[in-house]
Motif scaffolding. Structure first.
Motif, mmCIF file in Angstrom:
data_model
loop_
_atom_site.group_PDB
_atom_site.id
_atom_site.type_symbol
_atom_site.label_atom_id
_atom_site.label_comp_id
_atom_site.label_asym_id
_atom_site.label_seq_id
_atom_site.Cartn_x
_atom_site.Cartn_y
_atom_site.Cartn_z
ATOM 1 N N PRO A 68 -3.685 -12.546 -5.540
ATOM 2 C CA PRO A 68 -2.835 -13.481 -6.281
ATOM 3 C C PRO A 68 -3.210 -13.591 -7.761
ATOM 4 O O PRO A 68 -2.342 -13.818 -8.602
ATOM 5 N N ILE A 69 -4.465 -13.401 -8.085
ATOM 6 C CA ILE A 69 -4.888 -13.490 -9.488
ATOM 7 C C ILE A 69 -4.284 -12.339 -10.284
ATOM 8 O O ILE A 69 -3.764 -12.533 -11.389
ATOM 9 N N GLU A 70 -4.343 -11.137 -9.725
ATOM 10 C CA GLU A 70 -3.751 -9.980 -10.396
ATOM 11 C C GLU A 70 -2.249 -10.166 -10.570
ATOM 12 O O GLU A 70 -1.683 -9.843 -11.618
ATOM 13 N N ALA A 71 -1.595 -10.712 -9.548
ATOM 14 C CA ALA A 71 -0.154 -10.950 -9.626
ATOM 15 C C ALA A 71 0.179 -11.933 -10.745
ATOM 16 O O ALA A 71 1.152 -11.751 -11.478
ATOM 17 N N ASN A 72 -0.623 -12.966 -10.892
ATOM 18 C CA ASN A 72 -0.383 -13.949 -11.954
ATOM 19 C C ASN A 72 -0.628 -13.363 -13.337
ATOM 20 O O ASN A 72 0.058 -13.728 -14.296
ATOM 21 N N ILE A 73 -1.589 -12.475 -13.463
ATOM 22 C CA ILE A 73 -1.847 -11.830 -14.754
ATOM 23 C C ILE A 73 -0.650 -10.968 -15.154
ATOM 24 O O ILE A 73 -0.188 -11.023 -16.296
ATOM 25 N N ILE A 74 -0.116 -10.186 -14.211
ATOM 26 C CA ILE A 74 1.041 -9.345 -14.492
ATOM 27 C C ILE A 74 2.256 -10.215 -14.805
ATOM 28 O O ILE A 74 3.020 -9.940 -15.738
ATOM 29 N N LYS A 75 2.435 -11.294 -14.038
ATOM 30 C CA LYS A 75 3.554 -12.200 -14.281
ATOM 31 C C LYS A 75 3.471 -12.796 -15.682
ATOM 32 O O LYS A 75 4.471 -12.855 -16.408
ATOM 33 N N LEU B 79 4.151 -2.647 -18.785
ATOM 34 C CA LEU B 79 2.919 -2.564 -17.997
ATOM 35 C C LEU B 79 2.191 -1.239 -18.182
ATOM 36 O O LEU B 79 1.003 -1.142 -17.895
ATOM 37 N N GLN B 80 2.867 -0.216 -18.679
ATOM 38 C CA GLN B 80 2.210 1.067 -18.907
ATOM 39 C C GLN B 80 1.529 1.144 -20.260
ATOM 40 O O GLN B 80 0.740 2.047 -20.501
ATOM 41 N N GLU B 81 1.830 0.206 -21.137
ATOM 42 C CA GLU B 81 1.192 0.197 -22.453
ATOM 43 C C GLU B 81 -0.293 -0.061 -22.295
ATOM 44 O O GLU B 81 -0.715 -0.882 -21.495
ATOM 45 N N THR B 82 -1.084 0.644 -23.063
ATOM 46 C CA THR B 82 -2.517 0.417 -23.053
ATOM 47 C C THR B 82 -2.963 0.006 -24.439
ATOM 48 O O THR B 82 -2.426 0.479 -25.443
ATOM 49 N N ILE B 83 -3.920 -0.857 -24.490
ATOM 50 C CA ILE B 83 -4.448 -1.319 -25.761
ATOM 51 C C ILE B 83 -5.616 -0.426 -26.144
ATOM 52 O O ILE B 83 -6.586 -0.312 -25.395
ATOM 53 N N PRO B 84 -5.543 0.242 -27.293
ATOM 54 C CA PRO B 84 -6.658 1.108 -27.695
ATOM 55 C C PRO B 84 -7.897 0.279 -28.013
ATOM 56 O O PRO B 84 -7.815 -0.775 -28.614
ATOM 57 N N THR B 85 -9.048 0.769 -27.581
ATOM 58 C CA THR B 85 -10.303 0.083 -27.848
ATOM 59 C C THR B 85 -11.195 0.995 -28.668
ATOM 60 O O THR B 85 -11.166 2.215 -28.505
ATOM 61 N N PRO B 86 -12.004 0.424 -29.534
ATOM 62 C CA PRO B 86 -12.911 1.260 -30.322
ATOM 63 C C PRO B 86 -13.973 1.892 -29.433
ATOM 64 O O PRO B 86 -14.354 1.332 -28.403
ATOM 65 N N GLU B 87 -14.446 3.053 -29.827
ATOM 66 C CA GLU B 87 -15.485 3.746 -29.071
ATOM 67 C C GLU B 87 -16.791 2.981 -29.170
ATOM 68 O O GLU B 87 -17.192 2.528 -30.241
ATOM 69 N N THR B 88 -17.461 2.815 -28.033
ATOM 70 C CA THR B 88 -18.748 2.132 -28.010
ATOM 71 C C THR B 88 -19.754 3.000 -27.277
ATOM 72 O O THR B 88 -19.398 3.823 -26.443
ATOM 73 N N SER B 89 -21.013 2.779 -27.590
ATOM 74 C CA SER B 89 -22.065 3.542 -26.911
ATOM 75 C C SER B 89 -22.308 2.948 -25.529
ATOM 76 O O SER B 89 -21.839 1.872 -25.198
ATOM 77 N N GLU B 90 -23.086 3.656 -24.698
ATOM 78 C CA GLU B 90 -23.343 3.192 -23.341
ATOM 79 C C GLU B 90 -24.132 1.895 -23.317
ATOM 80 O O GLU B 90 -23.930 1.065 -22.452
ATOM 81 N N GLU B 91 -25.034 1.692 -24.280
ATOM 82 C CA GLU B 91 -25.803 0.455 -24.298
ATOM 83 C C GLU B 91 -24.893 -0.723 -24.609
ATOM 84 O O GLU B 91 -25.051 -1.808 -24.070
ATOM 85 N N GLU B 92 -23.906 -0.516 -25.488
ATOM 86 C CA GLU B 92 -22.988 -1.588 -25.836
ATOM 87 C C GLU B 92 -22.036 -1.907 -24.695
ATOM 88 O O GLU B 92 -21.614 -3.040 -24.529
ATOM 89 N N LYS B 93 -21.673 -0.908 -23.898
ATOM 90 C CA LYS B 93 -20.779 -1.130 -22.768
ATOM 91 C C LYS B 93 -21.471 -1.921 -21.664
ATOM 92 O O LYS B 93 -20.825 -2.554 -20.862
#
Length: 136
Positions: free
Chosen positions: A13-20, A67-81
């Motif tokens: 239900p949480i995912e459904a509400n986010i999409i809604k 819903l297919q649109e994606t938000i580009p994110t800046p590249e981060t290193s593994e420690e930052e992720k």
């Protein structure tokens, strides 16, 4: 008169509400059914077929494109992720979960046996889901 169709079904239900909410922000009128009963009793999810997202048939293509649109994110290193790497196999498929091998300490087991209860303290470790290696 526009026809209302079931756009998608969700088992969470949480995912459904986010999409809604995302669709409502884009001015697409939609609503959820079976959300309340599944929230109250998650065991009914399979029987009811999940939470259904309804919208007008004319808005289906627009909703899919939103819903297919994606938000580009800046590249981060593994420690930052904050990702962990398994020391055995080098996999990134690692989670911080309940231990599977050495779950309980000796003190926890003794107290649990003395009080006749299930062990109340559980050890959490980093667990690699590829090679099943556990480490702290």
């Amino acid at each position: 008169m526009d026809k209302i169709v079931v756009f998608e079904t969700y088992y969470n239900p949480i995912e459904a509400n986010i999409i809604k909410s995302k669709l409502m922000d884009a001015d697409i009128q939609c609503f959820l059914t079976d959300e309340n009963i599944i929230t109250l009793n998650p065991l009914y999810t399979q029987a009811l077929g999940g939470v259904k997202l309804h919208l007008f048939e004319k808005d289906v293509d627009l909703a899919r494109s939103i819903l297919q649109e994606t938000i580009p994110t800046p590249e981060t290193s593994e420690e930052e992720k904050g990702e962990y790497v398994c020391p055995e196999c080098g996999s990134h498929n690692v989670g911080y979960v309940q231990a599977t091998k050495r779950r309980f300490s000796i003190l926890t087991m003794l107290v649990s046996i003395f009080l006749l209860v299930y062990p109340f303290s559980v050890k959490k470790v980093h667990h690699c889901f590829n090679c099943l290696h556990e480490y702290d």
